[in-house]
Structure formats: C-alpha cells, structure tokens
Design a protein around this motif. Structure first.
Motif, PDB file in Angstrom:
ATOM      1  N   LEU A  17      13.541   2.633   7.631  1.00 30.44           N
ATOM      2  CA  LEU A  17      13.337   1.554   6.658  1.00 30.44           C
ATOM      3  C   LEU A  17      12.232   0.608   7.085  1.00 30.44           C
ATOM      4  N   PHE A  18      11.988   0.534   8.388  1.00 30.43           N
ATOM      5  CA  PHE A  18      10.975  -0.377   8.906  1.00 30.43           C
ATOM      6  C   PHE A  18       9.686   0.330   9.287  1.00 30.43           C
ATOM      7  N   ASN A  19       9.650   1.629   9.148  1.00 31.18           N
ATOM      8  CA  ASN A  19       8.452   2.414   9.400  1.00 31.18           C
ATOM      9  C   ASN A  19       7.476   2.144   8.268  1.00 31.18           C
ATOM     10  N   GLU A  20       6.212   1.903   8.586  1.00 30.31           N
ATOM     11  CA  GLU A  20       5.221   1.539   7.569  1.00 30.31           C
ATOM     12  C   GLU A  20       5.098   2.596   6.476  1.00 30.31           C
ATOM     13  N   GLU A  21       5.063   3.863   6.861  1.00 34.67           N
ATOM     14  CA  GLU A  21       4.909   4.938   5.876  1.00 34.67           C
ATOM     15  C   GLU A  21       6.112   4.978   4.942  1.00 34.67           C
ATOM     16  N   ILE A  22       7.312   4.868   5.502  1.00 35.14           N
ATOM     17  CA  ILE A  22       8.538   4.887   4.703  1.00 35.14           C
ATOM     18  C   ILE A  22       8.587   3.647   3.816  1.00 35.14           C
ATOM     19  N   LYS A  23       8.199   2.512   4.374  1.00 38.63           N
ATOM     20  CA  LYS A  23       8.238   1.256   3.613  1.00 38.63           C
ATOM     21  C   LYS A  23       7.410   1.383   2.344  1.00 38.63           C
ATOM     22  N   LEU A  24       6.239   1.957   2.470  1.00 38.31           N
ATOM     23  CA  LEU A  24       5.358   2.078   1.314  1.00 38.31           C
ATOM     24  C   LEU A  24       5.915   3.049   0.290  1.00 38.31           C
ATOM     25  N   LEU A  71     -12.702  -0.424  -4.861  1.00 36.04           N
ATOM     26  CA  LEU A  71     -12.161   0.044  -3.584  1.00 36.04           C
ATOM     27  C   LEU A  71     -12.126  -1.054  -2.526  1.00 36.04           C
ATOM     28  N   ILE A  72     -13.026  -2.002  -2.609  1.00 39.54           N
ATOM     29  CA  ILE A  72     -12.990  -3.128  -1.670  1.00 39.54           C
ATOM     30  C   ILE A  72     -11.702  -3.932  -1.887  1.00 39.54           C
ATOM     31  N   SER A  73     -11.298  -4.080  -3.139  1.00 36.16           N
ATOM     32  CA  SER A  73     -10.036  -4.776  -3.439  1.00 36.16           C
ATOM     33  C   SER A  73      -8.852  -4.014  -2.862  1.00 36.16           C
ATOM     34  N   ILE A  74      -8.883  -2.688  -2.962  1.00 40.71           N
ATOM     35  CA  ILE A  74      -7.802  -1.866  -2.405  1.00 40.71           C
ATOM     36  C   ILE A  74      -7.721  -2.069  -0.890  1.00 40.71           C
ATOM     37  N   ILE A  75      -8.867  -2.083  -0.230  1.00 42.42           N
ATOM     38  CA  ILE A  75      -8.896  -2.287   1.223  1.00 42.42           C
ATOM     39  C   ILE A  75      -8.338  -3.669   1.577  1.00 42.42           C
ATOM     40  N   LYS A  76      -8.731  -4.681   0.816  1.00 40.50           N
ATOM     41  CA  LYS A  76      -8.241  -6.039   1.058  1.00 40.50           C
ATOM     42  C   LYS A  76      -6.723  -6.114   0.878  1.00 40.50           C
ATOM     43  N   ASP A  82      -0.596  -5.018   5.287  1.00 37.23           N
ATOM     44  CA  ASP A  82      -0.472  -4.450   6.630  1.00 37.23           C
ATOM     45  C   ASP A  82      -0.031  -2.981   6.567  1.00 37.23           C
ATOM     46  N   VAL A  83      -0.698  -2.227   5.661  1.00 34.13           N
ATOM     47  CA  VAL A  83      -0.462  -0.792   5.532  1.00 34.13           C
ATOM     48  C   VAL A  83      -1.809  -0.072   5.594  1.00 34.13           C
ATOM     49  N   GLU A  84      -1.763   1.216   5.863  1.00 38.67           N
ATOM     50  CA  GLU A  84      -2.981   2.016   5.878  1.00 38.67           C
ATOM     51  C   GLU A  84      -3.579   2.070   4.472  1.00 38.67           C
ATOM     52  N   THR A  85      -4.898   1.965   4.398  1.00 38.62           N
ATOM     53  CA  THR A  85      -5.573   2.019   3.105  1.00 38.62           C
ATOM     54  C   THR A  85      -5.273   3.328   2.383  1.00 38.62           C
ATOM     55  N   SER A  86      -5.287   4.436   3.104  1.00 36.71           N
ATOM     56  CA  SER A  86      -5.023   5.737   2.481  1.00 36.71           C
ATOM     57  C   SER A  86      -3.608   5.796   1.904  1.00 36.71           C
ATOM     58  N   LEU A  88      -1.924   3.191   0.764  1.00 36.78           N
ATOM     59  CA  LEU A  88      -1.940   2.352  -0.438  1.00 36.78           C
ATOM     60  C   LEU A  88      -2.582   3.103  -1.599  1.00 36.78           C
ATOM     61  N   ILE A  89      -3.668   3.815  -1.325  1.00 35.22           N
ATOM     62  CA  ILE A  89      -4.329   4.590  -2.379  1.00 35.22           C
ATOM     63  C   ILE A  89      -3.385   5.655  -2.916  1.00 35.22           C
ATOM     64  N   ASP A  90      -2.691   6.355  -2.023  1.00 33.53           N
ATOM     65  CA  ASP A  90      -1.723   7.373  -2.459  1.00 33.53           C
ATOM     66  C   ASP A  90      -0.652   6.760  -3.350  1.00 33.53           C
ATOM     67  N   LYS A  91      -0.124   5.607  -2.935  1.00 34.00           N
ATOM     68  CA  LYS A  91       0.921   4.939  -3.716  1.00 34.00           C
ATOM     69  C   LYS A  91       0.368   4.474  -5.058  1.00 34.00           C
ATOM     70  N   TYR A  92      -0.860   3.951  -5.052  1.00 33.36           N
ATOM     71  CA  TYR A  92      -1.478   3.503  -6.290  1.00 33.36           C
ATOM     72  C   TYR A  92      -1.616   4.669  -7.273  1.00 33.36           C
ATOM     73  N   PHE A  93      -2.097   5.812  -6.780  1.00 32.83           N
ATOM     74  CA  PHE A  93      -2.249   6.975  -7.655  1.00 32.83           C
ATOM     75  C   PHE A  93      -0.896   7.485  -8.149  1.00 32.83           C
ATOM     76  N   GLU A  94       0.108   7.421  -7.312  1.00 31.35           N
ATOM     77  CA  GLU A  94       1.452   7.836  -7.723  1.00 31.35           C
ATOM     78  C   GLU A  94       1.951   6.972  -8.881  1.00 31.35           C
ATOM     79  N   ILE A  95       1.803   5.661  -8.745  1.00 33.33           N
ATOM     80  CA  ILE A  95       2.255   4.736  -9.788  1.00 33.33           C
ATOM     81  C   ILE A  95       1.419   4.903 -11.053  1.00 33.33           C
TER      82      ILE A  95
END
Length: 107
Positions: A17-24, A71-76, A82-86, A88-95
């Motif tokens: 639950l506290f792992n960054e990948e799982i959290k996202l 993409l600069i906004s995604i990085i920001k 406090d998650v990996e950009t990649s 966040l991009i994966d989650k964004y595309f999923e949603i």
C-alpha cells in the motif's frame, strides 16, 4: 496455512500500500493530488502557482480529460506527487482510455 504465513501475507499487503508503484495503481490521480496537498498543507491554487500550471489544465489532466497534454506539466505533476514520470503517464493514459473508450472503439 500457519498463522505465521498469514501474518507475512498481511505484512506484504500493507507494505504494498505504501509502495510508490502500487500507490499509483490503486488511486485515481485526483485522489493522489488531494492526498499530496493534505500532506503538504496546501491548496490546489497554491500548487498550481508553484507548478506554473493553470487550474483548468491541472484538473483536466488529473481527470484524464485533457485531449492535449503538455509533457512539461506531466513532469511537474509527477514531481509534485513524488512518483515516476513514466508511471504517471501510464496512469494518465489508463484513465484517458477509460474516459474516451467509446470514441476509441469507433476509430
């Protein structure tokens, strides 16, 4: 299974639950953003000013409703969350794929 095995399985679940990948994976972006704001004691307006992102742009990205993404906004946003950009991009595309499934199917 012994109690010791059950205890270890429960510990792995809790750690996950506290792992960054799982959290996202387990939260929507909007929820993660709100959680991060709570952690920092800030407001959405303050975060937008700090990130130099318009509120409407932020909201549409977090909701997966933005058809054009800077993409600069995604990085920001990834840095803010406090998650990996990649990740966040994966989650964004999923949603986004979920939100626009009907028009994607037509294409």
């Amino acid at each position: 299974m012994s109690d010791k095995g059950n205890h270890r399985d429960l510990n792995e679940i809790i750690k996950g639950l506290f792992n960054e990948e799982i959290k996202l994976r387990n939260f929507q972006l909007e929820e993660l953003f709100e959680k991060r704001l709570d952690e920092l004691g800030g407001t959405q307006h303050q975060a937008c000013r700090a990130l130099d992102i318009e509120i409407k742009s932020l909201e549409s990205i977090l909701a997966g409703e933005s058809r054009k993404v800077n993409l600069i906004s995604i990085i920001k946003i990834a840095n803010f969350l406090d998650v990996e950009t990649s990740d966040l991009i994966d989650k964004y595309f999923e949603i986004t794929a979920y939100n626009y499934q009907e028009s994607i199917d037509v294409a």
